[in-house]
Design a protein around this motif. Structure first.
Motif, PDB file in Angstrom:
ATOM      1  N   MET A  26      21.471 -32.735  20.758  1.00 43.66           N
ATOM      2  CA  MET A  26      22.081 -33.870  20.935  1.00 43.66           C
ATOM      3  C   MET A  26      23.466 -33.627  21.244  1.00 43.66           C
ATOM      4  N   GLY A  27      24.405 -33.139  20.309  1.00 44.50           N
ATOM      5  CA  GLY A  27      25.779 -33.066  20.092  1.00 44.50           C
ATOM      6  C   GLY A  27      26.426 -32.221  21.263  1.00 44.50           C
ATOM      7  N   ILE A  28      25.732 -30.949  21.697  1.00 44.65           N
ATOM      8  CA  ILE A  28      26.538 -30.329  22.772  1.00 44.65           C
ATOM      9  C   ILE A  28      26.482 -31.128  23.925  1.00 44.65           C
ATOM     10  N   PRO A  29      25.538 -31.872  24.449  1.00 46.72           N
ATOM     11  CA  PRO A  29      25.737 -32.579  25.797  1.00 46.72           C
ATOM     12  C   PRO A  29      26.434 -33.704  25.552  1.00 46.72           C
ATOM     13  N   LEU A  30      26.648 -34.343  24.332  1.00 47.52           N
ATOM     14  CA  LEU A  30      27.550 -35.393  24.303  1.00 47.52           C
ATOM     15  C   LEU A  30      29.074 -35.070  24.300  1.00 47.52           C
ATOM     16  N   GLY A  31      29.205 -33.827  23.833  1.00 52.74           N
ATOM     17  CA  GLY A  31      30.501 -33.337  23.925  1.00 52.74           C
ATOM     18  C   GLY A  31      30.820 -32.855  25.116  1.00 52.74           C
ATOM     19  N   LEU A  32      30.077 -32.380  26.007  1.00 56.82           N
ATOM     20  CA  LEU A  32      30.208 -31.739  27.445  1.00 56.82           C
ATOM     21  C   LEU A  32      30.566 -33.315  28.185  1.00 56.82           C
ATOM     22  N   ILE A  33      29.731 -34.448  27.741  1.00 54.35           N
ATOM     23  CA  ILE A  33      30.017 -35.455  28.626  1.00 54.35           C
ATOM     24  C   ILE A  33      31.377 -35.960  28.307  1.00 54.35           C
ATOM     25  N   LEU A  34      31.851 -35.988  27.123  1.00 50.21           N
ATOM     26  CA  LEU A  34      33.239 -36.114  26.821  1.00 50.21           C
ATOM     27  C   LEU A  34      34.408 -35.505  27.432  1.00 50.21           C
ATOM     28  N   VAL A  35      34.049 -34.234  27.574  1.00 53.70           N
ATOM     29  CA  VAL A  35      34.817 -33.454  28.607  1.00 53.70           C
ATOM     30  C   VAL A  35      35.085 -33.631  29.887  1.00 53.70           C
ATOM     31  N   PHE A  99      29.616 -34.742  14.774  1.00 59.06           N
ATOM     32  CA  PHE A  99      30.535 -33.530  14.481  1.00 59.06           C
ATOM     33  C   PHE A  99      30.521 -32.525  15.477  1.00 59.06           C
ATOM     34  N   VAL A 100      29.013 -32.447  15.755  1.00 55.87           N
ATOM     35  CA  VAL A 100      28.769 -31.383  16.878  1.00 55.87           C
ATOM     36  C   VAL A 100      29.447 -31.670  18.072  1.00 55.87           C
ATOM     37  N   ALA A 101      29.480 -32.980  18.561  1.00 54.30           N
ATOM     38  CA  ALA A 101      29.846 -33.427  19.662  1.00 54.30           C
ATOM     39  C   ALA A 101      31.595 -33.202  19.767  1.00 54.30           C
ATOM     40  N   ARG A 102      32.004 -33.376  18.589  1.00 52.27           N
ATOM     41  CA  ARG A 102      33.675 -33.373  18.590  1.00 52.27           C
ATOM     42  C   ARG A 102      33.999 -31.929  18.870  1.00 52.27           C
ATOM     43  N   VAL A 103      33.396 -30.865  18.034  1.00 52.83           N
ATOM     44  CA  VAL A 103      33.684 -29.603  18.083  1.00 52.83           C
ATOM     45  C   VAL A 103      33.325 -28.991  19.563  1.00 52.83           C
ATOM     46  N   THR A 104      32.376 -29.527  20.106  1.00 46.97           N
ATOM     47  CA  THR A 104      31.952 -29.045  21.549  1.00 46.97           C
ATOM     48  C   THR A 104      33.178 -29.657  22.253  1.00 46.97           C
ATOM     49  N   GLU A 105      33.662 -30.884  22.000  1.00 44.40           N
ATOM     50  CA  GLU A 105      34.627 -31.194  23.187  1.00 44.40           C
ATOM     51  C   GLU A 105      35.796 -30.306  22.842  1.00 44.40           C
ATOM     52  N   THR A 106      36.145 -30.220  21.705  1.00 36.26           N
ATOM     53  CA  THR A 106      37.318 -29.304  21.346  1.00 36.26           C
ATOM     54  C   THR A 106      37.417 -27.889  21.957  1.00 36.26           C
ATOM     55  N   ALA A 107      35.967 -27.104  21.862  1.00 36.38           N
ATOM     56  CA  ALA A 107      35.878 -25.953  22.322  1.00 36.38           C
ATOM     57  C   ALA A 107      35.832 -25.938  23.794  1.00 36.38           C
ATOM     58  N   LEU A 108      35.508 -26.799  24.188  1.00 42.47           N
ATOM     59  CA  LEU A 108      35.289 -26.854  25.917  1.00 42.47           C
ATOM     60  C   LEU A 108      36.728 -27.088  26.616  1.00 42.47           C
ATOM     61  N   LYS A 109      37.318 -27.839  25.934  1.00 48.07           N
ATOM     62  CA  LYS A 109      38.611 -28.342  26.680  1.00 48.07           C
ATOM     63  C   LYS A 109      39.652 -26.969  26.387  1.00 48.07           C
ATOM     64  N   GLU A 110      39.303 -26.091  25.812  1.00 43.04           N
ATOM     65  CA  GLU A 110      40.048 -24.804  25.653  1.00 43.04           C
ATOM     66  C   GLU A 110      40.104 -23.945  27.092  1.00 43.04           C
ATOM     67  N   VAL A 111      38.826 -24.481  27.644  1.00 44.09           N
ATOM     68  CA  VAL A 111      38.586 -23.818  28.845  1.00 44.09           C
ATOM     69  C   VAL A 111      39.973 -24.131  30.047  1.00 44.09           C
ATOM     70  N   ARG A 139      31.998 -20.707  25.163  1.00 37.40           N
ATOM     71  CA  ARG A 139      30.893 -20.429  24.261  1.00 37.40           C
ATOM     72  C   ARG A 139      31.324 -19.777  22.944  1.00 37.40           C
ATOM     73  N   SER A 140      32.464 -18.922  23.098  1.00 39.49           N
ATOM     74  CA  SER A 140      32.782 -18.360  21.750  1.00 39.49           C
ATOM     75  C   SER A 140      33.415 -19.497  20.862  1.00 39.49           C
ATOM     76  N   ALA A 141      34.275 -20.254  21.488  1.00 43.21           N
ATOM     77  CA  ALA A 141      34.777 -21.344  20.348  1.00 43.21           C
ATOM     78  C   ALA A 141      33.719 -22.536  20.023  1.00 43.21           C
ATOM     79  N   LEU A 142      32.742 -22.599  20.886  1.00 44.48           N
ATOM     80  CA  LEU A 142      31.623 -23.497  20.578  1.00 44.48           C
ATOM     81  C   LEU A 142      30.760 -22.813  19.520  1.00 44.48           C
ATOM     82  N   ILE A 143      30.597 -21.339  19.415  1.00 44.32           N
ATOM     83  CA  ILE A 143      30.013 -20.940  18.510  1.00 44.32           C
ATOM     84  C   ILE A 143      30.815 -21.218  17.018  1.00 44.32           C
ATOM     85  N   ARG A 144      31.965 -20.969  17.013  1.00 44.61           N
ATOM     86  CA  ARG A 144      32.805 -20.970  15.688  1.00 44.61           C
ATOM     87  C   ARG A 144      32.691 -22.520  15.288  1.00 44.61           C
TER      88      ARG A 144
END
Length: 216
Positions: A26-35, A99-111, A139-144
């Motif tokens: 649930m969180g990864i798609p939400l984070g992707l949408i935020l980005v 929390f997963v949504a936010r860390v996903t957003e942070t990770a994918l914004k690094e792209v 994906r590396s930042a997402l794994i972290r």
């Protein structure tokens, strides 16, 4: 005592990793949408971005122990009971998803945006850019980020033991503190520390493995 500690450890692992799995779904798609709905991105939608961000912030602001008690009716509705290892997965998942949504957003914004633009310029469709470029590059930042989430859920699972969630938290409270058995109390603390170390080292290993900048 060994059997009790082993059972508690397996219950904790079950709660944590099943919760991480559902929270990631649930969180990864939400984070992707935020980005991608952010200003200037490929699916810019200021209204959706703000509404989703507001909801996620509300969910993140509720302390876990309060969430655990508040959603007891929902937990009963989903799993049929509010007590036990499986029941604890519901609040753990709800606590971890934002929390997963936010860390996903942070990770994918690094792209780098230049990489996204290059994909679009080469004729890549938006779904292609989403899944083959943004998620792949991040994906590396997402794994972290998922690793941090898992570590947090290990501590949350210990709190779940206070309300019948079982696992190591339940052992520490029921047998260790209330039963005045310091051996079990300190053993559960040691096992939790070891679990965190194993999860963190595994996450770092996988993140480094997928970090293209560290691949020769």
């Amino acid at each position: 005592m060994v059997e009790i500690l082993l059972e508690g450890t397996l219950q904790t692992l079950y709660m944590v990793f099943v919760s991480v799995f559902f929270a990631s779904l649930m969180g990864i798609p939400l984070g992707l949408i935020l980005v991608v709905t952010d200003r200037g991105h490929i699916l810019e939608n200021h209204y959706l971005k703000n509404c989703l961000s507001f909801i996620i912030n509300i969910l993140r602001s509720v302390p876990f122990i309060i969430l655990l008690v508040t959603i007891i009716p929902l937990t009963r509705l989903i799993v049929g009971t509010a007590i036990g290892t499986t029941a604890s997965i519901v609040p753990l998942t709800l606590a971890a998803t934002p929390f997963v949504a936010r860390v996903t957003e942070t990770a994918l914004k690094e792209v780098p945006w230049g990489v996204v633009e290059a994909g679009l310029a080469m004729g890549g469709s938006k779904p292609y850019v989403l899944f083959k470029i943004i998620l792949r590059e991040g994906r590396s930042a997402l794994i972290r980020g998922i690793t941090i989430t898992t570590v947090n859920l290990i501590s949350y699972s210990a709190m779940a033991g206070m309300v019948g969630g079982k696992g190591l938290g339940d052992l520490a409270i029921r047998y260790g503190y209330q039963g005045r058995n310091t051996t079990i109390l300190y053993s559960t603390v040691l096992i939790l520390i070891l679990l965190v170390q194993i999860v963190q080292h595994t996450g770092n290993f996988l993140a480094n493995k997928f970090d293209k900048s560290k691949i020769n």
